[in-house]
Design an enzyme around this catalytic site. Structure first.
Site: not given
Length: 513
Positions: A61, A54
């Site tokens: 998001g 990530y």
């Protein structure tokens, strides 16, 4: 102005204020540069692996499920900054933007974000060149940090968007960077995300609010003492043995401040010598230390929260000391948002009790011998009647501003970010409340000093006289026929805002708590 040197372990309140308000230069320590390089090595190693990470090789998001190929990652970082720079509304003040940028650099310098040393240096260079990104009032929900405000700052680092130059003129950021000899950065893996994920805006405003409130609470103790004198009240309720049996630290400090201002007064203690003797003063006079003291204790708690946040490295994901990169929720602004709201509540109450004292000074039925509205020739003159209206309007707005922002939450990012702090909004309304509180205290100062001067034949305390003399020297006139009042009130507001009231009395009282 000295240079502020950022290491890996945070910074100080004074450093934030010096950079934000006084234009102090910012430098990176060799320790910070080493930590930046080491954490960047971790990101580069992860970027080379096929597994998605990530912020390094994924979207953001609600779009974090997509794996981004290497050839698109620079574009990904540019795009997150461009798309998130979506603020609207009036421009945010220069000092707030400088605090925002400096605090983001503080976290970057910790070595927990994976940002390259050259990007961090560019952040420092922009601050040192006096270039201030255009940041807008609306756009932060206080979760995933102050995203839109920080994005507008990151956009400037890329040479895009608008910024204000050192001359105060807004120009395209690329032009300002070129004029300052600063090379715009091209962001790499994780860097766009790292520049946006922080509570830096709300924290910067909290730190500056605490500095302003420190002066205002001392000023409020002084004006409360002046009102007590003008109303011929008693200082007996301020004696330390009374406050020792209810040992709230702020209450004791406020009472001690008031007692120091009143030392040697010829106006106090007359409350039982009048035609209608009083057993006790009204609450707005007698309970001044209890109200101001509770606000002081609220500030102490808020300062503790700010100190902890200032020592934090807020980003998602973060790089830990063992080289792991971990997702987290530390960007959530709840701790900061709560105390920002709490301070607005305390400030509203302090403004409210100050207005009640002013109203008492103007009411001939409660002022114990002062003329109606402190007018020169009541009926021909209106005196300070409408000054109190203005003060009351400010108090009313402060009550509205005291409604907590942090009690609200509005979901975003397709319900991925489904509970937010609204900390930026709490900080913005606190700044307005502080400006209002300053004006309210200025009106009380204006009324109380006039009331004292109308007590002809009675001598005020030396500290009170010093305050009156300094106020008059600042161009704020004393009793007399009606005149255009707004300039006097503006001058009194500036006098309080500059700390001149506190500076006037401390040579007599010694340092106030």
């Amino acid at each position: 102005m000295h240079s502020v040197v950022l290491g890996t372990s945070g910074t100080t309140f004074q450093d934030v204020i010096d950079v934000a308000r006084r234009g102090a230069r910012v430098e990176l320590s060799p320790e910070a540069v080493r930590a930046l390089a080491e954490s960047r090595g971790v990101v580069d190693a992860l970027a080379a692996k096929p597994e998605p990470v990530y912020g390094v090789s994924t979207g953001f998001g609600a779009l974090a499920t997509r794996h981004i190929s290497p050839e698109l990652r620079a574009q990904l970082q540019r795009n997150i900054v461009r798309s998130h720079a979506a603020g609207m509304g009036p421009r945010v003040e220069r000092e707030v933007v400088r605090a925002l940028m400096f605090l983001r650099l503080k976290t970057v310098a910790s070595g927990h974000t994976g940002v390259r040393p050259e990007v961090a240096q560019t952040m420092a260079d922009v601050l040192n060149a006096g270039i201030t990104p255009v940041v807008h009032e609306y756009g932060s929900l206080g979760c995933s940090g102050d995203l839109a405000p920080l994005s507008h700052c990151a956009l400037t680092l890329m040479g895009e968007g608008d910024a204000e130059g050192p001359d105060g003129v807004v120009k395209p950021a690329g032009e300002l960077l070129a004029a300052a000899g600063i090379q715009a950065v091209e962001l790499r893996e994780k860097e766009g995300l790292a520049l946006l994920n922080g509570t830096d805006g709300m924290l910067g405003m909290l730190i500056m609010a605490l500095a302003d409130l420190d002066t205002l609470y001392k000023s409020a103790d002084i004006t409360a003492a002046l009102s007590l004198e003008a109303l011929l009240g008693t200082e007996k309720v301020l004696e330390p043995e009374l406050h020792a049996i209810r040992p709230h630290p702020g209450q004791g400090a406020s009472a001690a401040n008031m007692l120091a201002v009143l030392k040697g007064s010829g106006l106090t203690g007359h409350f039982q010598e009048e035609e209608a003797p009083r057993v006790q003063d009204a609450y707005s006079v007698r309970c001044a230390p209890q109200v101001a003291g509770a606000g002081r204790d609220t500030m102490a708690h808020a300062r503790t929260v700010a100190e902890r946040e200032l020592a934090s490295a807020v980003d998602n994901p973060v790089i830990l000391a063992d080289g792991q990169i971990r997702s987290n929720g530390n960007f959530h602004g709840a701790p900061v948002a709560y105390v920002l709201d709490f301070l607005a509540i305390a400030a509203a109450d302090l403004g409210s009790i100050a207005e009640r004292r002013t109203d008492r000074l103007l009411d001939k039925n409660r002022s114990h011998g002062l003329p109606p509205f402190l007018a020169d020739d009541a009926g021909v003159d209106s005196g300070l009647m409408i000054a109190q209206y203005t003060q009351a309007a400010l108090v009313s707005e402060m009550k509205r501003l005291a409604v907590p922002a942090s009690a609200d939450s509005i979901p975003s990012s397709a319900m991925q970010e489904d509970h937010v702090s609204m900390g930026w909004s709490a900080a913005r309304k606190l700044r307005t409340a502080i400006g209002n509180l300053n004006r309210i205290i200025a009106v009380e100062l204006y009324a109380a000093t006039r009331g004292i001067e109308l007590r002809r034949g009675l001598t005020p305390a030396p500290a009170s006289q010093a305050a009156i003399d300094a106020l008059r020297a600042a161009g704020v006139e004393g009793p007399g026929p009606d005149r255009f009042l707004a300039p006097d009130l503006e001058a009194a507001d500036a006098f309080v805002r500059a700390g001149s009231l506190v500076a006037a009395v401390e040579p007599v009282t010694g340092p106030l708590a």
